[in-house]
Design a protein around this motif. Structure first.
Motif, PDB file in Angstrom:
ATOM      1  N   LYS A  20     -24.489  24.232 -14.365  1.00  0.00           N
ATOM      2  CA  LYS A  20     -24.506  25.095 -15.549  1.00  0.00           C
ATOM      3  C   LYS A  20     -23.398  26.147 -15.447  1.00  0.00           C
ATOM      4  O   LYS A  20     -22.991  26.534 -14.348  1.00  0.00           O
ATOM      5  N   ALA A  21     -22.935  26.600 -16.597  1.00  0.00           N
ATOM      6  CA  ALA A  21     -21.926  27.667 -16.623  1.00  0.00           C
ATOM      7  C   ALA A  21     -22.417  28.830 -15.769  1.00  0.00           C
ATOM      8  O   ALA A  21     -23.559  29.264 -15.886  1.00  0.00           O
ATOM      9  N   GLY A  22     -21.529  29.287 -14.882  1.00  0.00           N
ATOM     10  CA  GLY A  22     -21.858  30.379 -13.977  1.00  0.00           C
ATOM     11  C   GLY A  22     -22.202  29.914 -12.573  1.00  0.00           C
ATOM     12  O   GLY A  22     -22.152  30.708 -11.632  1.00  0.00           O
ATOM     13  N   ASP A  23     -22.547  28.631 -12.409  1.00  0.00           N
ATOM     14  CA  ASP A  23     -22.837  28.116 -11.069  1.00  0.00           C
ATOM     15  C   ASP A  23     -21.589  28.214 -10.197  1.00  0.00           C
ATOM     16  O   ASP A  23     -20.475  27.954 -10.649  1.00  0.00           O
ATOM     17  N   LYS A  24     -21.807  28.552  -8.942  1.00  0.00           N
ATOM     18  CA  LYS A  24     -20.725  28.603  -7.956  1.00  0.00           C
ATOM     19  C   LYS A  24     -20.803  27.336  -7.117  1.00  0.00           C
ATOM     20  O   LYS A  24     -21.878  26.973  -6.657  1.00  0.00           O
ATOM     21  N   ILE A  25     -19.650  26.686  -6.951  1.00  0.00           N
ATOM     22  CA  ILE A  25     -19.638  25.451  -6.162  1.00  0.00           C
ATOM     23  C   ILE A  25     -18.544  25.495  -5.105  1.00  0.00           C
ATOM     24  O   ILE A  25     -17.589  26.279  -5.204  1.00  0.00           O
ATOM     25  N   LEU A  26     -18.715  24.645  -4.104  1.00  0.00           N
ATOM     26  CA  LEU A  26     -17.678  24.372  -3.111  1.00  0.00           C
ATOM     27  C   LEU A  26     -17.337  22.899  -3.290  1.00  0.00           C
ATOM     28  O   LEU A  26     -18.176  22.030  -3.040  1.00  0.00           O
ATOM     29  N   LEU A  27     -16.125  22.628  -3.775  1.00  0.00           N
ATOM     30  CA  LEU A  27     -15.707  21.269  -4.088  1.00  0.00           C
ATOM     31  C   LEU A  27     -14.919  20.665  -2.933  1.00  0.00           C
ATOM     32  O   LEU A  27     -14.015  21.296  -2.398  1.00  0.00           O
ATOM     33  N   SER A  28     -15.270  19.442  -2.582  1.00  0.00           N
ATOM     34  CA  SER A  28     -14.533  18.699  -1.560  1.00  0.00           C
ATOM     35  C   SER A  28     -14.171  17.335  -2.120  1.00  0.00           C
ATOM     36  O   SER A  28     -14.911  16.779  -2.931  1.00  0.00           O
ATOM     37  N   GLU A 106     -10.064  30.879 -20.535  1.00  0.00           N
ATOM     38  CA  GLU A 106     -10.853  30.209 -21.567  1.00  0.00           C
ATOM     39  C   GLU A 106     -10.190  28.956 -22.095  1.00  0.00           C
ATOM     40  O   GLU A 106      -8.979  28.800 -22.013  1.00  0.00           O
ATOM     41  N   ARG A 107     -11.009  28.082 -22.671  1.00  0.00           N
ATOM     42  CA  ARG A 107     -10.538  26.848 -23.284  1.00  0.00           C
ATOM     43  C   ARG A 107     -10.807  26.885 -24.784  1.00  0.00           C
ATOM     44  O   ARG A 107     -11.673  27.612 -25.267  1.00  0.00           O
ATOM     45  N   SER A 108     -10.077  26.073 -25.502  1.00  0.00           N
ATOM     46  CA  SER A 108     -10.244  25.991 -26.959  1.00  0.00           C
ATOM     47  C   SER A 108     -11.573  25.318 -27.298  1.00  0.00           C
ATOM     48  O   SER A 108     -12.194  24.647 -26.454  1.00  0.00           O
ATOM     49  N   THR A 109     -11.980  25.458 -28.540  1.00  0.00           N
ATOM     50  CA  THR A 109     -13.192  24.793 -29.021  1.00  0.00           C
ATOM     51  C   THR A 109     -13.088  23.291 -28.817  1.00  0.00           C
ATOM     52  O   THR A 109     -14.055  22.640 -28.412  1.00  0.00           O
ATOM     53  N   GLU A 110     -11.906  22.716 -29.075  1.00  0.00           N
ATOM     54  CA  GLU A 110     -11.713  21.266 -28.931  1.00  0.00           C
ATOM     55  C   GLU A 110     -11.934  20.808 -27.488  1.00  0.00           C
ATOM     56  O   GLU A 110     -12.531  19.748 -27.254  1.00  0.00           O
ATOM     57  N   VAL A 111     -11.467  21.586 -26.536  1.00  0.00           N
ATOM     58  CA  VAL A 111     -11.652  21.226 -25.125  1.00  0.00           C
ATOM     59  C   VAL A 111     -13.123  21.357 -24.747  1.00  0.00           C
ATOM     60  O   VAL A 111     -13.692  20.462 -24.109  1.00  0.00           O
ATOM     61  N   ARG A 112     -13.757  22.452 -25.158  1.00  0.00           N
ATOM     62  CA  ARG A 112     -15.181  22.645 -24.835  1.00  0.00           C
ATOM     63  C   ARG A 112     -16.023  21.510 -25.420  1.00  0.00           C
ATOM     64  O   ARG A 112     -16.938  21.002 -24.761  1.00  0.00           O
ATOM     65  N   GLU A 113     -15.701  21.092 -26.633  1.00  0.00           N
ATOM     66  CA  GLU A 113     -16.434  19.987 -27.256  1.00  0.00           C
ATOM     67  C   GLU A 113     -16.191  18.674 -26.506  1.00  0.00           C
ATOM     68  O   GLU A 113     -17.106  17.867 -26.342  1.00  0.00           O
ATOM     69  N   ALA A 114     -14.953  18.460 -26.051  1.00  0.00           N
ATOM     70  CA  ALA A 114     -14.634  17.237 -25.292  1.00  0.00           C
ATOM     71  C   ALA A 114     -15.343  17.230 -23.942  1.00  0.00           C
ATOM     72  O   ALA A 114     -15.806  16.183 -23.490  1.00  0.00           O
ATOM     73  N   VAL A 115     -15.445  18.388 -23.302  1.00  0.00           N
ATOM     74  CA  VAL A 115     -16.181  18.489 -22.042  1.00  0.00           C
ATOM     75  C   VAL A 115     -17.634  18.088 -22.285  1.00  0.00           C
ATOM     76  O   VAL A 115     -18.202  17.266 -21.561  1.00  0.00           O
ATOM     77  N   LYS A 116     -18.233  18.645 -23.320  1.00  0.00           N
ATOM     78  CA  LYS A 116     -19.632  18.338 -23.635  1.00  0.00           C
ATOM     79  C   LYS A 116     -19.799  16.862 -24.016  1.00  0.00           C
ATOM     80  O   LYS A 116     -20.686  16.174 -23.494  1.00  0.00           O
ATOM     81  N   ARG A 117     -18.955  16.383 -24.898  1.00  0.00           N
ATOM     82  CA  ARG A 117     -19.040  15.000 -25.399  1.00  0.00           C
ATOM     83  C   ARG A 117     -18.947  13.983 -24.269  1.00  0.00           C
ATOM     84  O   ARG A 117     -19.619  12.957 -24.276  1.00  0.00           O
ATOM     85  N   ALA A 166     -17.171  26.984 -15.590  1.00  0.00           N
ATOM     86  CA  ALA A 166     -16.850  27.771 -16.780  1.00  0.00           C
ATOM     87  C   ALA A 166     -17.375  27.108 -18.047  1.00  0.00           C
ATOM     88  O   ALA A 166     -17.922  27.771 -18.922  1.00  0.00           O
ATOM     89  N   ASN A 167     -17.189  25.795 -18.172  1.00  0.00           N
ATOM     90  CA  ASN A 167     -17.719  25.032 -19.308  1.00  0.00           C
ATOM     91  C   ASN A 167     -18.513  23.874 -18.746  1.00  0.00           C
ATOM     92  O   ASN A 167     -17.970  23.038 -18.026  1.00  0.00           O
ATOM     93  N   ASP A 168     -19.807  23.841 -19.086  1.00  0.00           N
ATOM     94  CA  ASP A 168     -20.648  22.774 -18.555  1.00  0.00           C
ATOM     95  C   ASP A 168     -20.837  21.656 -19.573  1.00  0.00           C
ATOM     96  O   ASP A 168     -20.398  21.758 -20.723  1.00  0.00           O
ATOM     97  N   SER A 169     -21.497  20.603 -19.150  1.00  0.00           N
ATOM     98  CA  SER A 169     -21.666  19.424 -20.003  1.00  0.00           C
ATOM     99  C   SER A 169     -22.708  19.627 -21.098  1.00  0.00           C
ATOM    100  O   SER A 169     -22.917  18.747 -21.923  1.00  0.00           O
ATOM    101  N   PHE A 170     -23.336  20.804 -21.118  1.00  0.00           N
ATOM    102  CA  PHE A 170     -24.318  21.130 -22.152  1.00  0.00           C
ATOM    103  C   PHE A 170     -23.710  21.960 -23.282  1.00  0.00           C
ATOM    104  O   PHE A 170     -24.392  22.313 -24.232  1.00  0.00           O
ATOM    105  N   GLY A 171     -22.435  22.306 -23.131  1.00  0.00           N
ATOM    106  CA  GLY A 171     -21.757  23.101 -24.151  1.00  0.00           C
ATOM    107  C   GLY A 171     -21.735  24.591 -23.876  1.00  0.00           C
ATOM    108  O   GLY A 171     -21.268  25.371 -24.698  1.00  0.00           O
ATOM    109  N   ASN A 172     -22.242  25.017 -22.720  1.00  0.00           N
ATOM    110  CA  ASN A 172     -22.229  26.440 -22.375  1.00  0.00           C
ATOM    111  C   ASN A 172     -20.846  26.865 -21.912  1.00  0.00           C
ATOM    112  O   ASN A 172     -20.145  26.110 -21.251  1.00  0.00           O
ATOM    113  N   ASP A 173     -20.492  28.097 -22.250  1.00  0.00           N
ATOM    114  CA  ASP A 173     -19.179  28.657 -21.941  1.00  0.00           C
ATOM    115  C   ASP A 173     -19.378  29.975 -21.201  1.00  0.00           C
ATOM    116  O   ASP A 173     -19.948  30.922 -21.760  1.00  0.00           O
ATOM    117  N   LEU A 174     -18.957  30.046 -19.952  1.00  0.00           N
ATOM    118  CA  LEU A 174     -19.130  31.237 -19.138  1.00  0.00           C
ATOM    119  C   LEU A 174     -18.503  32.472 -19.782  1.00  0.00           C
ATOM    120  O   LEU A 174     -19.060  33.564 -19.715  1.00  0.00           O
TER     121      LEU A 174
END
Length: 185
Positions: A20-28, A106-117, A166-174
């Motif tokens: 979810k937006a706001g989650d902190k991760i360590l990516l490997s 931040e990302r545009s509305t189009e990018v946020r929608e593509a992330v969610k979609r 920052a942008n999750d697959s549910f459409g949330n935007d940090l």
């Protein structure tokens, strides 16, 4: 104290279903660098029906151009560049299977929608901390467009790279959530 979630790039698409937006991760895992010039070339290759220099399925693109490596390091400083400059390219890549993007801002509305979609994810790295980020990069090799110098496409292996969703697959935007939280304060 917030939990920090360890995620591997090979299962980022699966992890995106719960992050979810706001989650902190360590990516490997494996990530690819690409900035403006490389994205323009990606677009041209796709327009011509040609393949990209890496398979987009399960790929993660980091908007960065690492500096030359000092002795004993895989790269020099490797901080994120402003993501908004790639907004016109990102939806197409996400629609073709890209699972994640790393950058800043931040990302545009189009990018946020593509992330969610596409059930993908947009992660933010800390701007201004490129020297610290380089400590997480264990290997780096140019795989395309070498003539672009720092903007060439690089395949990197990272370990425990600290990022924030920052942008999750549910459409949330940090960024939006942060503004709302600030307005309530």
């Amino acid at each position: 104290m917030c939990d920090i979630i360890k995620v591997d790039t090979s299962n980022l698409k699966q992890a995106a279903k719960t992050l979810k937006a706001g989650d902190k991760i360590l990516l490997s895992g494996t990530i690819y660098t690409a900035r403006d010039a490389a994205h323009k070339r990606f677009d041209k290759l796709l327009d011509e029906g040609k393949e990209l220099p890496f398979d987009l399925k399960t790929a993660v693109i980091y908007y960065a151009g690492p500096t030359p490596a000092p002795k004993g390091m895989a790269v020099g400083a490797c901080g994120p560049t402003t993501s908004g400059r790639m907004d016109k390219f990102a939806p197409r890549l996400l629609d073709l299977g890209l699972s994640g993007i790393i950058g800043k801002g931040e990302r545009s509305t189009e990018v946020r929608e593509a992330v969610k979609r596409n059930k993908a994810i947009y992660l933010c790295a800390t701007g201004g901390a490129g020297a610290l980020a380089s400590n997480c990069i264990k290997s780096c090799e140019v795989i395309a467009f070498d003539e672009l110098g720092c903007e060439s496409v690089k395949k990197m292996y990272v370990e425990n790279f600290p990022l924030v969703v920052a942008n999750d697959s549910f459409g949330n935007d940090l960024f939006e959530l942060g503004r709302r939280q600030f307005e309530r304060a």
